[in-house]
Enzyme design. Structure first.
Site, PDB file in Angstrom:
ATOM      1  N   SER A  38       0.844  -1.272   0.129  1.00 12.25           N
ATOM      2  CA  SER A  38       0.086   0.119  -0.151  1.00 12.25           C
ATOM      3  C   SER A  38       0.815   1.166   0.013  1.00 12.25           C
ATOM      4  O   SER A  38       1.544   1.626   1.007  1.00 12.25           O
ATOM      5  CB  SER A  38      -0.703  -0.114   1.301  1.00 12.25           C
TER       6      SER A  38
ATOM      7  N   LYS B 157      -2.672   5.031  -2.592  1.00 11.67           N
ATOM      8  CA  LYS B 157      -3.726   5.945  -1.752  1.00 11.67           C
ATOM      9  C   LYS B 157      -4.021   7.011  -2.791  1.00 11.67           C
ATOM     10  O   LYS B 157      -3.263   7.625  -3.286  1.00 11.67           O
ATOM     11  CB  LYS B 157      -3.114   6.372  -0.394  1.00 11.67           C
TER      12      LYS B 157
ATOM     13  N   ASP C 281      -7.038   3.100  -2.885  1.00 11.50           N
ATOM     14  CA  ASP C 281      -7.827   3.214  -1.704  1.00 11.50           C
ATOM     15  C   ASP C 281      -8.049   4.578  -1.366  1.00 11.50           C
ATOM     16  O   ASP C 281      -6.999   5.434  -1.207  1.00 11.50           O
ATOM     17  CB  ASP C 281      -6.879   2.623  -0.554  1.00 11.50           C
TER      18      ASP C 281
ATOM     19  N   ASP D  79     -13.662  -1.307   3.423  1.00 16.97           N
ATOM     20  CA  ASP D  79     -12.585  -1.413   4.482  1.00 16.97           C
ATOM     21  C   ASP D  79     -13.389  -0.896   5.595  1.00 16.97           C
ATOM     22  O   ASP D  79     -14.194  -1.745   6.231  1.00 16.97           O
ATOM     23  CB  ASP D  79     -11.425  -0.817   4.160  1.00 16.97           C
TER      24      ASP D  79
HETATM   25  O1  OSB Z   1      -6.947   2.008   4.632  1.00 17.89           O
HETATM   26  O2  OSB Z   1      -5.940   0.051   4.358  1.00 17.89           O
HETATM   27  C1  OSB Z   1      -6.035   1.252   4.990  1.00 17.89           C
HETATM   28  C2  OSB Z   1      -2.854   2.031   7.141  1.00 17.89           C
HETATM   29  C3  OSB Z   1      -3.493   2.449   7.983  1.00 17.89           C
HETATM   30  C4  OSB Z   1      -4.887   2.751   8.288  1.00 17.89           C
HETATM   31  C5  OSB Z   1      -5.605   2.286   7.035  1.00 17.89           C
HETATM   32  C6  OSB Z   1      -5.004   1.671   5.869  1.00 17.89           C
HETATM   33  C7  OSB Z   1      -3.668   1.668   5.947  1.00 17.89           C
HETATM   34  C8  OSB Z   1      -2.923   1.005   4.820  1.00 17.89           C
HETATM   35  C9  OSB Z   1      -1.375   0.253   4.935  1.00 17.89           C
HETATM   36  O3  OSB Z   1      -3.546   0.935   3.745  1.00 17.89           O
HETATM   37  C10 OSB Z   1      -1.617  -1.144   5.034  1.00 17.89           C
HETATM   38  C11 OSB Z   1      -0.461  -1.648   5.473  1.00 17.89           C
HETATM   39  O4  OSB Z   1      -0.212  -2.054   6.969  1.00 17.89           O
HETATM   40  O5  OSB Z   1       0.574  -1.971   4.843  1.00 17.89           O
HETATM   41 MG    MG Z   2      -8.171   0.718   3.419  1.00 19.70          MG
END
Ligand code: OSB
Ligand code: MG
Length: 392
Positions: free
Chosen positions: A153, A181, A206, A256
Site C-alpha cells: 500500500s 492511496k 484506496d 474497508d
Molecule cells: O486503509 O488500508 C487502509 C494503514 C493505516 C490505516 C488504514 C489503511 C492503511 C494501509 C496500510 O493501507 C496497509 C499496511 O499495513 O501496509
Molecule cells: Mg483501506
C-alpha cells in the site's frame, strides 16, 4: 474457487482447553516508520502501538491493538483502547476461566463498539490457545495455505515521479499488487501515469472515504484503468451510497472502514455496496468476526483479502495466519517488516519472497519470537491487571 462451502474448519471452539488468565499486560511502544505514510487523513511518521499480553497456563499470548493515536481511520485511539481494556474488557477475562473463543466473544458482546480493543485481546487469547494446543495460529483457525500472496500500500507521495519510483521499487521486490492511496487532486492523473508504465500489473486504489456521492464522475473516470478495485470511496459508516456508486461504475468497490462486523458484511453484500471485502481483524473486533466474515464470503464466492494497519510484527503474524484461510484469494496488505520499520519487534522479521509471497509459519504459536529486549527499549508505558486474589 471451491464451491463446496460446507467445510468443517477445525476451529478453536471446543471446551477442552479451559484455563484461567492470571494477568493482562497493556504496553505502549513507539516505533518510527522508515518513511512517512500519507493517506487522505494526513501523514504520520511513527506508530504508537498498543501491545497486549495474556498470561495463563504458564504461557504468554501476544496481541496488538491497531488503533491509531488520533481518531481518524476509526473513532478508537490508543487512549480509548487502554481505558476500555483496563476498565471493562480485562475484568471480564479475569473474572473466571475461559473455555474457548466463543466464550471470550460472548463476554465482550455487552460492551458496544471498541472493536480494536477487543481484537487485541482476542489475538492474545488465540496465541495462548495455539501454544496450549501446540498448533500454529494458522492450524488453529483452519488455514490451508503454506504461503500467502502479498501487495504493498503506497501512501500519497510529494510528486508523481517519487510515486513512480516507489512502484518500480516494490515491483522489483516481487510484490504482487500495488495499491495507491488516492484523494481528490491525487487520483485520475496519477493512476493514469502508473498504468501507462505498468499496463499489466494488479493495481488498486484506496480513498479512505475521501469522496462524496457527487464525485461519481471522478470515480467513473478511473474505470478506464482496469483497476482490481476501488477501496472505500465514501463515508466510513455508509453502505447505501456505496451501493448507488457501485451501480454507476464498472470497477469493483471493496469496503474497508464500512465493514465492522459479520452482520454489516452480510448487509453490504445484500445491498450490493461492494464486490470485495478487506478483512482487518482489528476493525471487526477479533478472530470471531473475522472468521465469520471469511466464511460468509467464502460461501458466496466473494473475494476477500487481509488489510493492514501498519502493524508491528505481532499484529502482522496474526494477519499472516488469517490470510492463510482458503477464501483469501487476493494479495493482502501484508508487507515485509523492512517496508515499515528499521527493526521489528519479532525475530525473525517478516520477509517477502522474490515472487511476492510470505511463508505461513507451521511451528506452534505465533511462528516468531517476540523480542522482549527490543520491546523494552521502545516501551513508553506498561500497565498490569491481575486477578484479585493473585499473590504474584
Ligand atoms: O486503509 O488500508 C487502509 C494503514 C493505516 C490505516 C488504514 C489503511 C492503511 C494501509 C496500510 O493501507 C496497509 C499496511 O499495513 O501496509
Ligand atoms: Mg483501506
Amino acid at each position: 474457487m471451491q464451491t463446496d462451502t460446507a467445510v468443517a474448519l477445525p476451529r478453536a471452539r471446543s471446551g477442552f482447553d479451559q484455563f484461567q488468565v492470571e494477568q493482562i499486560e497493556v504496553r505502549t511502544v513507539r516505533l518510527r516508520l522508515n518513511e512517512p505514510f500519507e493517506t487522505s487523513f494526513g501523514s504520520i511518521d511513527s506508530r504508537l502501538i498498543v501491545l497486549v499480553s495474556l498470561e495463563g497456563n504458564g504461557l504468554t499470548g501476544w496481541g496488538e491493538v491497531v488503533a491509531a493515536e488520533a481518531p481518524r481511520y476509526s473513532y478508537e485511539t490508543v487512549g480509548t483502547a487502554r481505558h476500555v481494556i483496563r476498565d471493562y474488557l480485562a475484568p471480564v477475562i479475569l473474572a473466571q476461566p475461559l473455555t474457548d473463543l466463543d466464550d471470550l466473544h460472548a463476554r465482550f458482546a455487552p460492551f458496544r463498539g471498541h472493536n480494536m480493543a477487543k481484537a487485541g485481546l482476542e489475538l492474545a487469547y488465540m496465541h495462548l490457545l495455539a501454544q496450549t494446543r501446540k498448533q500454529s495460529l494458522s492450524q488453529l483457525i483452519g488455514g490451508t495455505r503454506p504461503a500467502i500472496a502479498v501487495g504493498v500500500s503506497l501512501g500519497i507521495q510529494p510528486t508523481v515521479d517519487q510515486l513512480l519510483r516507489r512502484v518500480e521499487q516494490y515491483l522489483a521486490l516481487g510484490y504482487q499488487r500495488i495499491k495507491l492511496k488516492i484523494k481528490p487532486g491525487w487520483d485520475v492523473a496519477v493512476v493514469r501515469e502508473v498504468r501507462r508504465r505498468h499496463p499489466n500489473i494488479l493495481l488498486s486504489v484506496d480513498a479512505n472515504s475521501a469522496y462524496r456521492l457527487e464525485d461519481v464522475a471522478e470515480l467513473q473516470a478511473l474505470d478506464e484503468f482496469d483497476l482490481l478495485m476501488i477501496e472505500q470511496p465514501l463515508d466510513h459508516d455508509d453502505l447505501v451510497d456505496h451501493a448507488k456508486i457501485q451501480s454507476m461504475i464498472k470497477t469493483p468497490i471493496c469496503l474497508d472502514e464500512s465493514i465492522t462486523s459479520s452482520r454489516c458484511a452480510r448487509q453490504a453484500l445484500e445491498l450490493g455496496s461492494c464486490q470485495i471485502i478487506n478483512i482487518k481483524i482489528g476493525r471487526v473486533g477479533g478472530y470471531s468476526e473475522a472468521l465469520a466474515i471469511h466464511d460468509l464470503c467464502y460461501a458466496k464466492e466473494i473475494p476477500v483479502w487481509c488489510g493492514g494497519m501498519l502493524e508491528s510484527g505481532i499484529g502482522r503474524a496474526h494477519n499472516i495466519a488469517l490470510a492463510s484461510l482458503p477464501g483469501f484469494t487476493l494479495p493482502g496488505d501484508i508487507s515485509a517488516s523492512s517496508r515499515y520499520f528499521a527493526r521489528d519487534v519479532i525475530v525473525p522479521p517478516v520477509t517477502v519472497s522474490a515472487n511476492g509471497t510470505v511463508e505461513v509459519p507451521q511451528s506452534p504459536g505465533l511462528g516468531f519470537d517476540v523480542d522482549l529486549d527490543y520491546l523494552s527499549t521502545h516501551t513508553e508505558n506498561v500497565e498490569r491487571i491481575k486477578i484479585k486474589n493473585s499473590t504474584t
